[in-house]
Write an enzyme that holds these catalytic residues in place. Structure first.
Site, short mmCIF file in Angstrom:
data_model
loop_
_atom_site.label_atom_id
_atom_site.label_comp_id
_atom_site.label_asym_id
_atom_site.label_seq_id
_atom_site.Cartn_x
_atom_site.Cartn_y
_atom_site.Cartn_z
N CYS A 111 -4.71 18.87 15.07
CA CYS A 111 -3.67 18.15 15.82
C CYS A 111 -3.04 17.31 14.72
CB CYS A 111 -4.18 17.58 16.99
SG CYS A 111 -5.69 16.46 16.57
N ARG B 194 1.85 14.58 12.94
CA ARG B 194 2.74 14.12 11.75
C ARG B 194 3.00 15.28 10.74
NH1 ARG B 194 0.00 8.66 9.71
NH2 ARG B 194 2.00 8.44 8.64
N ASP C 260 5.21 0.32 11.94
CA ASP C 260 3.93 -0.11 11.36
C ASP C 260 3.62 -1.54 11.71
OD1 ASP C 260 3.16 2.24 10.24
OD2 ASP C 260 3.38 1.76 8.44
N LYS D 211 0.84 -1.31 -0.12
CA LYS D 211 -0.11 0.03 0.06
C LYS D 211 1.02 1.32 0.01
CE LYS D 211 -1.78 1.44 4.07
NZ LYS D 211 -1.36 2.74 4.27
N ASN D 212 1.87 1.35 0.88
CA ASN D 212 2.66 2.70 0.95
C ASN D 212 3.36 2.96 -0.39
OD1 ASN D 212 1.35 3.06 3.15
ND2 ASN D 212 2.97 2.52 4.66
N ARG E 232 -8.58 0.06 5.25
CA ARG E 232 -7.92 0.93 4.62
C ARG E 232 -6.70 0.37 3.93
NH1 ARG E 232 -6.76 6.02 7.67
NH2 ARG E 232 -4.77 5.85 6.08
#
Ligand code: UD1
Length: 430
Positions: free
Chosen positions: A117, A122, A305, A22-23, A397
């Site tokens: 936030c 991040r 992760d 995914k990333n 997701r």
């Protein structure tokens, strides 16, 4: 709202096929719009984040042709809008890659940021610093980041932290800049290398991806290509942990074992046996689990992760484990949920002290985010009795057909949407 209901206690046994990363895909899809020719991308994971990214790309005018659940053809020649709409960016964080891709190609990009936030937790200051050093003017107004330049000119950029997002974003922006860019202290994660390989297959000149210095020689334009995304390191690691926690025997196929070394090393320390093949791994968990220490670090260190999933396994290990989270501050939100299932986890600042227990007991728990949600599913698979995991939209997701893949390994799990369906599942499996 969708939930997972699980009857735990079955060791996972069999083979599972891992989807594309995914990333990596979240960087590759925006990079694809930088060519004015057709780009075919295969081995895409069929997950929510990827579908949202494709919508965003279509939304700015690129041609997107879904050739199948895992294959897409993209042509960026028809892009007619350089503002990425707010609703898209709010849904996925990876949309920030559209900033680097559009800036690199058109010298202009405007992308909305997630509010409040989220930015605090991040930040994207390093992405912005990099764009500025390439000669862009970057302003944040009204919640949008707007980057523009007469022309981008190569530069030497030092990243204060080896940020994956900043490395990929700056690399994309530099691809068509004038002259040479050097990114120092760049991230070395497998998905950084995959995006670089993809850009090179489109004619870019990027050297050093996978080391901490990346050199980009700007080219005039990029061309079409066909490319297959690497396997998902984190999905594979999640199944490894599920095998370990359930005392299973699982062969995980379509993986790059090298990307999984830090996870394999920890599971071996805990008493699992790992067998490596060219593109597969077998995890056998037949002995009592032992405690160990885990500290998340940039690649090749242990991935942040995977921190919730390995903690879910450590909670069942003999002795006391210490898990230190060094990348993100607020990544132990699953600990209270695991404690409700009988775990003994104490969190102090960025450290979790985990005293192993002999078993989990099923409970109703809430998935606070994607990887934490996966950790709760792992606990549910190992637990005595029934577990219901609420808020699985986060899990969906990032994990393709999660419950089907687990069922293929003998897990008793079902996606349900109300209490009636939960009761039906309980009757069926009791
Ligand atoms: C990416 C992954 C995410 C993973 C993370 C770390 C995607 C879409 N997401 O997130 O799943 O957990 O890498 O492997 O690929 N930082 C700054 N300033 C910046 C950028 C980052 O201070 O401008 C800090 C962050 O707060 C964090 C560290 O750098 O402490 C690493 O973050 P980064 O690698 O950028 O994570 P993401 O790219 O957001």
């Amino acid at each position: 709202m969708d939930q997972f209901v699980i009857k735990g206690g079955n060791p996972l046994v069999g083979e599972v096929e891992i989807s594309g990363a995914k990333n990596a895909a979240l960087g590759i899809l925006p990079a694809a719009i930088m060519a004015n020719e057709s780009v075919i991308i295969d081995n895409l994971p069929d997950v929510q984040d990827i579908n949202v990214m494709l919508q965003a790309i279509e939304g700015i005018g690129a041609k997107v042709d879904r050739m199948g659940p895992h294959k897409v053809k993209i042509n960026g020649a028809t892009i007619n809008c350089f503002d990425v709409e707010y609703e898209y960016i709010k849904k996925i964080r990876g949309s920030y890659y559209l900033l680097g891709a559009l800036l690199g190609k058109y010298n202009y990009a405007k992308v909305a940021l997630p509010g409040g936030c989220d930015i605090g937790a991040r930040p994207i200051d390093l992405h912005i610093k990099g764009f500025r050093q390439l000669g862009a003017q970057v302003d944040i107004t009204g919640g949008d980041v707007c980057a523009k330049a007469e022309e981008l000119i190569g530069s030497t950029i030092y990243l204060d932290k080896a940020s994956v997002g900043a490395t990929i974003n700056i690399m994309m922006a530099a691809t068509m800049a004038k002259g040479k860019t050097v990114i120092e202290n760049s991230a070395k994660e497998p998905h950084v290398v995959d995006v670089a390989n993809f850009l090179n297959s489109m004619g870019a000149s990027i050297r050093g991806a996978g080391t901490d210095i990346i050199r980009v020689e700007g080219v005039e334009k990029l061309h079409g290509t066909e490319y297959s995304v690497i396997p998902d390191q984190i999905e594979a690691g999640t199944f490894m942990c599920a095998a370990a926690a359930t005392k299973g025997d699982v062969t995980i196929k379509n993986v790059i074992p090298k990307h999984l070394e830090s996870i394999s090393a920890k599971l071996c320390e805990m008493g699992c046996e790992i067998e490596e093949f060219d593109d597969a791994l077998r995890v056998v968990s037949s002995k009592p689990l032992k405690s160990t220490q885990v500290a998340t670090l940039y690649y090749p260190g242990f991935p942040t992760d995977m921190q919730p999933q390995i903690s879910a396994v450590l909670a069942l290990a003999n002795g006391t484990s210490v898990v230190t989270e060094s990348i993100f501050e607020n990544r132990f939100r699953y600990a209270d949920e695991l404690n409700r299932m009988g775990a003994n986890i104490k969190v102090e600042s960025n450290v979790a002290i985990i005293t192993g227990v002999s078993k989990y007991t099923g409970a109703r728990v809430n998935a606070p985010d994607l990887r934490a949600g996966a950790a709760l599913v792992i606990a549910g698979l190992a637990a005595d009795g029934f577990t219901t995991v609420d808020d699985i939209k986060y899990i969906q997701r990032g994990y393709e057909n999660f419950e089907q893949k687990l069922m293929g390994l003998g897990a008793l799990i079902e996606k349900v949407s109300d209490d009636k369906e939960i009761q039906k599942f309980k009757l069926k499996v009791s």
